[in-house]
Design an enzyme around this catalytic site. Structure first.
Site, PDB file in Angstrom:
ATOM      1  N   GLU A   1       0.848  -1.198   0.000  1.00  0.00           N
ATOM      2  CA  GLU A   1       0.000   0.000   0.000  1.00  0.00           C
ATOM      3  C   GLU A   1       0.881   1.246   0.000  1.00  0.00           C
ATOM      4  O   GLU A   1       1.966   1.233   0.597  1.00  0.00           O
ATOM      5  CB  GLU A   1      -0.911  -0.005   1.233  1.00  0.00           C
ATOM      6  CG  GLU A   1      -1.893  -1.179   1.201  1.00  0.00           C
ATOM      7  CD  GLU A   1      -2.828  -1.265   2.408  1.00  0.00           C
ATOM      8  OE1 GLU A   1      -2.783  -0.369   3.270  1.00  0.00           O
ATOM      9  OE2 GLU A   1      -3.593  -2.242   2.459  1.00  0.00           O
TER      10      GLU A   1
ATOM     11  N   HIS B   1      -7.786   1.403   1.616  1.00  0.00           N
ATOM     12  CA  HIS B   1      -7.735   0.935   3.020  1.00  0.00           C
ATOM     13  C   HIS B   1      -8.522   1.882   3.933  1.00  0.00           C
ATOM     14  O   HIS B   1      -7.982   2.445   4.879  1.00  0.00           O
ATOM     15  CB  HIS B   1      -6.274   0.799   3.486  1.00  0.00           C
ATOM     16  CG  HIS B   1      -6.133  -0.073   4.703  1.00  0.00           C
ATOM     17  ND1 HIS B   1      -5.000  -0.791   4.988  1.00  0.00           N
ATOM     18  CD2 HIS B   1      -6.983  -0.347   5.736  1.00  0.00           C
ATOM     19  CE1 HIS B   1      -5.147  -1.461   6.119  1.00  0.00           C
ATOM     20  NE2 HIS B   1      -6.358  -1.200   6.602  1.00  0.00           N
TER      21      HIS B   1
HETATM   22  N1  LIG Z   1      -9.996  -2.575   6.076  1.00  0.00           N
HETATM   23  C1  LIG Z   1      -9.916  -2.000   7.241  1.00  0.00           C
HETATM   24  O1  LIG Z   1      -9.838  -0.781   7.357  1.00  0.00           O
HETATM   25  C2  LIG Z   1      -9.943  -2.852   8.456  1.00  0.00           C
HETATM   26  C3  LIG Z   1      -9.440  -4.124   8.433  1.00  0.00           C
HETATM   27  N2  LIG Z   1      -9.478  -4.902   9.546  1.00  0.00           N
HETATM   28  C4  LIG Z   1      -8.947  -6.266   9.456  1.00  0.00           C
HETATM   29  O2  LIG Z   1      -9.991  -7.193   9.701  1.00  0.00           O
HETATM   30  C5  LIG Z   1      -9.480  -8.241  10.488  1.00  0.00           C
HETATM   31  C6  LIG Z   1     -10.605  -8.927  11.234  1.00  0.00           C
HETATM   32  O3  LIG Z   1     -11.138  -8.072  12.217  1.00  0.00           O
HETATM   33  P1  LIG Z   1     -12.070  -8.632  13.395  1.00  0.00           P
HETATM   34  O4  LIG Z   1     -13.279  -9.274  12.851  1.00  0.00           O
HETATM   35  O5  LIG Z   1     -12.265  -7.526  14.334  1.00  0.00           O
HETATM   36  O6  LIG Z   1     -11.114  -9.733  14.017  1.00  0.00           O
HETATM   37  P2  LIG Z   1     -11.493 -10.905  15.007  1.00  0.00           P
HETATM   38  O7  LIG Z   1     -10.235 -11.293  15.669  1.00  0.00           O
HETATM   39  O8  LIG Z   1     -12.668 -10.520  15.857  1.00  0.00           O
HETATM   40  O9  LIG Z   1     -11.968 -12.080  14.035  1.00  0.00           O
HETATM   41  C7  LIG Z   1     -11.120 -12.799  13.197  1.00  0.00           C
HETATM   42  C8  LIG Z   1     -11.712 -14.188  13.010  1.00  0.00           C
HETATM   43  O10 LIG Z   1     -10.912 -14.884  12.052  1.00  0.00           O
HETATM   44  C9  LIG Z   1     -10.810 -16.233  12.486  1.00  0.00           C
HETATM   45  N3  LIG Z   1      -9.660 -16.863  11.822  1.00  0.00           N
HETATM   46  C10 LIG Z   1      -8.346 -16.785  12.141  1.00  0.00           C
HETATM   47  N4  LIG Z   1      -7.614 -17.512  11.276  1.00  0.00           N
HETATM   48  C11 LIG Z   1      -8.474 -18.053  10.401  1.00  0.00           C
HETATM   49  C12 LIG Z   1      -8.323 -18.907   9.274  1.00  0.00           C
HETATM   50  N5  LIG Z   1      -7.144 -19.354   8.870  1.00  0.00           N
HETATM   51  N6  LIG Z   1      -9.438 -19.281   8.611  1.00  0.00           N
HETATM   52  C13 LIG Z   1     -10.673 -18.861   9.013  1.00  0.00           C
HETATM   53  N7  LIG Z   1     -10.876 -18.068  10.078  1.00  0.00           N
HETATM   54  C14 LIG Z   1      -9.789 -17.664  10.756  1.00  0.00           C
HETATM   55  C15 LIG Z   1     -10.680 -16.110  13.988  1.00  0.00           C
HETATM   56  O11 LIG Z   1     -10.973 -17.330  14.640  1.00  0.00           O
HETATM   57  C16 LIG Z   1     -11.715 -15.019  14.281  1.00  0.00           C
HETATM   58  O12 LIG Z   1     -12.995 -15.550  14.503  1.00  0.00           O
HETATM   59  C17 LIG Z   1      -8.463  -7.533  11.408  1.00  0.00           C
HETATM   60  O13 LIG Z   1      -7.513  -8.434  11.910  1.00  0.00           O
HETATM   61  C18 LIG Z   1      -7.857  -6.512  10.488  1.00  0.00           C
HETATM   62  O14 LIG Z   1      -6.728  -7.050   9.870  1.00  0.00           O
HETATM   63  C19 LIG Z   1     -10.039  -4.443  10.698  1.00  0.00           C
HETATM   64  C20 LIG Z   1     -10.559  -3.191  10.781  1.00  0.00           C
HETATM   65  C21 LIG Z   1     -10.506  -2.269   9.682  1.00  0.00           C
HETATM   66  O1  LIG Z   2      -7.626   2.874   9.891  1.00  0.00           O
HETATM   67  C1  LIG Z   2      -6.520   2.346   9.797  1.00  0.00           C
HETATM   68  O2  LIG Z   2      -5.481   2.955   9.721  1.00  0.00           O
HETATM   69  C2  LIG Z   2      -6.394   0.842   9.778  1.00  0.00           C
HETATM   70  C3  LIG Z   2      -7.690   0.120   9.888  1.00  0.00           C
HETATM   71  C4  LIG Z   2      -7.390  -1.324  10.003  1.00  0.00           C
HETATM   72  O3  LIG Z   2      -6.987  -1.935   9.056  1.00  0.00           O
HETATM   73  C5  LIG Z   2      -7.530  -1.969  11.295  1.00  0.00           C
HETATM   74  O4  LIG Z   2      -8.203  -1.428  12.179  1.00  0.00           O
HETATM   75  O5  LIG Z   2      -6.958  -3.064  11.462  1.00  0.00           O
END
Ligand SMILES: NC(=O)C1=CN([C@@H]2O[C@H](COP(=O)(O)OP(=O)(O)OC[C@H]3O[C@@H](n4cnc5c(N)ncnc54)[C@H](O)[C@@H]3O)[C@@H](O)[C@H]2O)C=CC1
Ligand SMILES: O=C(O)CCC(=O)C(=O)O
Length: 409
Positions: free
Chosen positions: A269, A292
């Site tokens: 990115e 992102h």
């Molecule tokens: N695009 C963005 O701006 C954002 C991206 N994210 C990303 O989203 C991800 C997920 O967020 P949350 O739901 O809050 O996390 P979380 O930790 O609550 O959920 C992740 C889930 O994935 C499961 N998991 C782990 N490895 C796996 C695999 N190999 N196969 C299937 N399931 C698996 C876990 O058991 C868990 O239930 C974060 O780690 C972050 O990287 C989060 C917030 C913003």
């Molecule tokens: O807002 C950001 O800078 C990152 C969001 C994200 O990917 C996260 O919360 O993991």
């Protein structure tokens, strides 16, 4: 206002990547006035300089806190990730230096779920292509390839905080939801957990990825998995760029096997908004590309600013490490009338008894004591009578295995 061993105005707080003003306000209200604020991420060289005398650092997803950065951050006490993901931080490097890392595990989850929901509808209606044509003066008034989401199957990979919220919202729109997770998860509504990723890929009209960046999720969606998706299905990735082999995705979109995709995160990115975004998905008509911003809403950023700054302030003022992602978690009460010693040590046999021996030999009366350990580090907190705290601190620093210690007045 609780006092730390150092005058609070000397405690430098380094805030990067434009973390929300609520964080700045919170620090100031708690007496931390030495705030270095940057609206963007810093270059590696500038980061190494800025972090040298920082006690706390706040970042989002761009800044990489590597072993080299931790080695330069001689005064660093704690890290705040103003986001969910902590994959940009070498958590082990922080741990062995006695540095807890905090994040905001919930505050932007709704924002991501809402974006994905909207994208799903846009993709199923072929909006990216139709909109682009309109901008160019074209007019594709056609139902060809356009579908309602009602009655279609959404496959969610990773049924955590985001995946499960998306599940509820999608069911409200009439989608059938299935999910795959490495852990058995309680289904929301009528959603149904499937046993294998292959099963999910074969059944879903839209696949949405919500797993963290781990070794086990790295490149988990490549040509083989994309080939197992239904012809004409869509892929959404708002998790991490390392989960999907982007060149393979470009190939299946070009071949027409997948009808479209919405991608918010990329293997590489741009470091800042001024740098060029390079991707094999650029110029593909059936793809929604976003920079992102899954979690980038004003509501989410305001809440994250409050949540993470509160965790850092609580650790600084009181020693509490609850919800640290890499560190033994200790929830501490206030310590009126006492001074509090915080002792972080290698988790090797005999440290606690040595701590107590040293305190006892120095005639120091312990009024309360708390301990938690993880596989590498132990964190012991001791409340003592005020007059003895400096003497006790000096004694504790000499205990074998000590990583760092400080006193709160
Ligand atoms: N695009 C963005 O701006 C954002 C991206 N994210 C990303 O989203 C991800 C997920 O967020 P949350 O739901 O809050 O996390 P979380 O930790 O609550 O959920 C992740 C889930 O994935 C499961 N998991 C782990 N490895 C796996 C695999 N190999 N196969 C299937 N399931 C698996 C876990 O058991 C868990 O239930 C974060 O780690 C972050 O990287 C989060 C917030 C913003
Ligand atoms: O807002 C950001 O800078 C990152 C969001 C994200 O990917 C996260 O919360 O993991």
């Amino acid at each position: 206002m609780p006092k730390t061993s150092l005058d609070k105005s000397k405690i430098k707080i380094l805030l990067l990547e434009g973390v929300h003003q609520t964080a700045v306000d919170n620090f100031k209200a708690s007496g931390y006035t030495n705030i270095e604020y940057h609206p963007k991420s810093l270059s590696e060289a500038d980061l190494l300089t800025a972090i040298e005398d920082a006690y706390f650092v706040g970042i989002r997803s761009r800044t990489q806190l590597t072993e080299e950065v931790f080695a330069a951050a001689k005064k660093l006490v704690a890290v705040g990730c103003f986001c969910i993901g902590t994959n940009q931080v070498e958590l082990y490097s922080a741990l062995i230096r006695g540095i807890p890392v905090f994040n905001a595990p919930y505050s932007n989850t709704r924002s991501v779920a809402e974006l994905v929901l909207g994208e799903m509808i846009m993709l199923m209606r072929g909006i990216p292509h139709k909109s682009r044509e309109c901008h160019k003066g074209g007019w594709i008034k056609s139902a060809e390839g356009s579908y309602e989401v009602r009655g279609k199957t959404l496959g969610i990979v990773g049924y955590g905080n985001i995946g499960s919220q998306l599940s509820v919202l999608a069911e409200a729109l009439g989608l059938k939801v299935i999910y795959y997770d490495v852990v058995t998860k309680l289904a929301m509504g009528n959603a149904h957990q499937v046993d294998t990723l292959d099963e999910l890929l074969a059944q879903s009209d839209v696949v949405s990825l919500h797993v963290p960046e781990l070794n086990s999720t790295k490149w988990m969606i490549a040509a083989e998995q994309l080939g197992k998706m239904k012809a004409g299905a869509h892929l959404i990735n708002a998790s991490r760029g390392s989960v999907v082999v982007i060149e393979d995705l470009a190939d299946v979109l070009k071949s027409g096997h997948l009808a479209g995709a919405a991608i918010d995160v990329f293997p590489v990115e741009p470091r800042s908004n001024d740098d060029e975004f390079v991707s094999p998905l650029r110029d593909l008509d059936n793809v929604i590309l976003t920079p992102h911003i899954g979690g980038s809403t004003l509501e989410a950023q305001e809440n994250i600013g409050k949540e993470v700054s509160e965790k850092l302030i609580r650790y600084s003022d009181n020693g509490t490490t609850t919800f640290a992602v890499n560190f033994p978690e200790v929830a501490l009460p206030a310590h009126p009338g006492k001074h509090r010693l915080l002792h972080i040590h290698e988790n090797i046999p005999g440290v606690l008894s040595e701590v107590n021996r040293v305190l006892s030999e120095n005639g120091i009366n312990v009024s309360s004591q708390y301990l938690q350990t993880n596989e590498k580090v132990g964190y012991v907190v001791v409340d003592v009578d005020r007059e003895y705290s400096q003497q006790a601190l000096e004694a504790l620093k000499n205990v074998k295995g000590t990583v760092r210690s400080r006193v709160l007045f």
